[in-house]
Design a protein around this motif. Structure first.
Motif, PDB file in Angstrom:
ATOM      1  N   MET A 156      24.509 -51.246  26.002  1.00 52.13           N
ATOM      2  CA  MET A 156      25.411 -50.717  24.978  1.00 52.13           C
ATOM      3  C   MET A 156      25.441 -51.598  23.738  1.00 52.13           C
ATOM      4  N   ASP A 197      22.406 -51.062  21.729  1.00 49.54           N
ATOM      5  CA  ASP A 197      22.511 -49.805  20.998  1.00 49.54           C
ATOM      6  C   ASP A 197      23.387 -49.963  19.753  1.00 49.54           C
ATOM      7  N   ILE A 198      24.482 -50.680  19.879  1.00 51.36           N
ATOM      8  CA  ILE A 198      25.349 -50.926  18.712  1.00 51.36           C
ATOM      9  C   ILE A 198      24.581 -51.730  17.662  1.00 51.36           C
ATOM     10  N   ALA A 216      21.946 -49.747  15.751  1.00 52.98           N
ATOM     11  CA  ALA A 216      22.495 -48.712  14.871  1.00 52.98           C
ATOM     12  C   ALA A 216      22.831 -49.262  13.492  1.00 52.98           C
TER      13      ALA A 216
END
Lengths: 438, 438
Positions: free
Chosen positions: B113, B116-117, B120
């Motif tokens: 996670m 992914d952050i 982005a």
């Protein structure tokens, strides 16, 4: 905090699926990121506000006599079978099976678990009144999560549970939470109006919602304008006798659309005082007597030695939802306008030319002085252009902006801007600091 | 806090299934209650200690340059498919299906996670180094949860994740966490020894565990005694150049039984310095390079404009587990002995005769004075007998006990006891307060 070493991923535009302004602004200000439908990561700026809101909620609970504990997120299904709610709750309950095929659930609320804790330890009325609260992540599997943190699935809630010997005493506990809520929301700069409410799946026969008025609110509300204008009671109270305070606020008409009765509204409220508005629910309190204590056998010995079921209430505040409500109630075209009490930082110091050593030294000095005065400071030390820096500062809504550039420095002044009013003054640093700590 | 209005359900005897002393004492001291196998509610006293531990962990992370955010407890299964760990993780991962048949899981860790952050928002090496941490509830579906919070299923963990342009810079980030951990555990009164570790399911090629030495530790450890005696580095450091500090602590032999090699131990360590002991893992740090950034395409533009995979590390502290470790390392026959920094209260004021107005007035005065000095005070204002009060105070382990009774009051003295040493003095109140604020 130096912005160059922080993690503040602002966006120029909000994704098109963000329908309401609080959702749009939280995404643009780099406060949250969606990880799944209705499930959000709280980025550093968002987390700072969340913790400020949480702390105000906590302090007002403690002031009202509640004691904090922390229940886990997962619960045993069997506990909910004792109250009969396991089958009744429906698809909003996230049901989970572990590796040993035991049935668990992600708690949407905690009446059963806290009643189980109570019955395990409390045996006598002498331990009452007792009010236990926690601030913990909950999950409700909303069919259609939307509006960002306003209707999320994983959300942070404060829930308190009161235990009393009889109904009269339980109503005193209810009143303490009623008043605590008025103070809680007022501290966050919100006007929250208590409205008689339906008790829904929690049950019981007495319930109030606390509704923040905002044009973008989810439901229509109707109330006496005088109720909206009543000040919060404040902390200096006789917490054992709050009935008059509560009566003064429940005597006037106030209802959400589910409970609204136009004829009663008109008969109770002078025409000039009739307010039709939209609102956001930020708190909900319930008195439900023996609804859980009877099936779960939460009993204490009374003064006469006989065991009786305790009378209970529960009291929720949507901590993460409050952030959305505050933004809905306080923003402009430039972005968020945080009330001082929940702002992520007290002041942002904007360096207009980081390549200029004198300017950077003046900024360092300002930051050091503000920190020494106990202020939370965000220091924009990036090499972004001035226009971008001002736009970011407006967007993230920090209450004060202190700007230092080469021209002002030559004149011996800095620029101080109040975000809420847009008012700007050019004054010496010492005077700017005096103003923003006044 | 008045004990009569608090919720401190102490037990005379621990349930027989509590095998280790920390589990027994936490149950007896009313700190936790088991809600399901390996899932605990934190009762008020336990929660106070948990928050103190959490805050020390947080402060040392921030000091080392990490930025706090908060990721949700639930994650999308698809994210874990990107790294290939969804199928690999095994039955310890709690897999969940929501009402729309989407696959979720209760996060056991957050490498996917946070990657992914990162991908982005972060596009350039200029935003590096970046270290993001959170303190959040995790779930690992242990086959056989036991030892209370030491091997629970729902547990509180601090996990940090570093992002760097290359391996050399990533090792600097690793070193910052290495040193932060030494300081973190030292502040809690623990001697935690870094030991070269296996990387397990996290992966990577460099890893250290931090092990607290305790007779009841879960595993055998072998190390150079001089390493145990080395003081923590403290905060006043050049955080960009910690290699010498880390080298000094990794040059000496230290290994858990999985990594132990007797021949190397003997050749590296003078016989007098060879320590064989038992230990409890309280932290684990990893450098794993591109293990997640490569499959998940977490890339940034380097100084030459070319995109490269970032080099990552992750850094865990078992926040809830630490409470057990501290108790294992610090208790006696009477109960817990909290190190000052994590104690639930600084001092307990014991009223020996609540029916005596002069004694109660003296206690009120003492409590008010201590609070004004910023101390967290528990005031035992119950009508329990003195023996019971002393036993409770010893059991819950508050560092100082200030006892006021009619006899002492007549002589102008109170009794001050230091829990850790048992040392007692009878002195005037002013002197007692001076001693416990010294």
């Amino acid at each position: 905090m130096r912005l160059s070493r922080y993690f503040l991923p602002t966006l120029k535009e909000a994704p098109s699926d963000a329908q309401i302004v609080s959702h749009q602004l939280m995404l643009r200000a780099g406060m949250i990121r969606q990880e799944a439908a209705g499930i959000y990561a709280w980025l550093p700026l968002g987390l700072r506000v969340l913790r400020k809101i949480e702390q105000i909620v906590r302090e007002e609970q403690v002031r009202a006599g509640a004691v904090e504990l922390l229940m886990p997120t997962l619960q045993l299904a069997d506990l909910w079978r004792e109250s009969g709610r396991y089958d009744a709750y429906g698809p909003e309950m996230l049901r989970i099976t572990d590796r040993h095929e035991r049935e668990l659930l992600y708690g949407p609320t905690n009446e059963e678990m806290v009643t189980d804790i109570f019955r395990a330890y409390v045996k006598s009325y002498k331990s009452l009144p007792l009010n236990l609260f926690h601030i913990q992540w909950k999950f409700r599997d909303e069919r259609r999560p939307r509006f960002g943190v306003m209707r999320g699935r994983e959300f942070l809630m404060k829930d308190a549970y009161s235990f009393d010997l009889d109904e009269a005493l339980a109503r005193k506990s209810y009143n303490r939470m009623f008043v605590a809520y008025l103070n809680t929301f007022a501290r966050m700069g919100l006007k929250a109006v208590p409205m008689r409410a339906d008790t829904g799946p929690i049950g019981g026969d007495l319930s109030h919602e606390f509704i923040v008025l905002a044009e973008t609110g989810e439901s229509a509300v109707f109330c006496d304008r005088k109720l909206v204008e009543m000040p919060a009671p404040g902390a200096d109270l006789d917490w054992d006798d709050l009935q008059a305070l509560v009566d003064a606020r429940t005597a006037m008409y106030a209802a959400t659309e589910e409970m609204h009765d136009a004829a009663t509204f008109e008969s109770q409220t002078p025409e000039a005082d009739r307010l039709s508005a939209r609102g956001i629910e930020v708190g909900h309190i319930f008195y439900f007597g023996e609804k859980y204590s009877a099936p779960m056998k939460a009993r204490v010995a009374g003064p006469d030695g006989q065991d009786v079921n305790v009378h209970m209430g529960s009291y929720g505040v949507g901590v993460s939802r409050l952030m959305g409500a505050i933004i809905e109630a306080s923003h402009d075209a430039g972005g968020i306008i945080w009330p001082d009490a929940v702002a992520p930082f007290d002041v942002v110091v904007i360096n207009l030319r980081v390549s200029d050593e004198a300017v950077s030294a003046a900024c360092d000095n300002a930051v050091a002085q503000l920190k020494a005065l106990g202020k939370d400071v965000l220091y924009d030390d990036t090499d972004e252009r001035p226009g971008g820096k001002f736009a970011t500062a407006d967007l993230i809504g920090v209450p004060w902006q202190l700007t230092i550039g080469p021209k002002g420095l030559a004149d011996g002044v800095v620029e101080l801007k109040r975000r809420a009013t847009g008012e700007k003054v050019s004054v010496p640093l010492a005077e700017a600091i005096e103003r923003l700590t006044a």
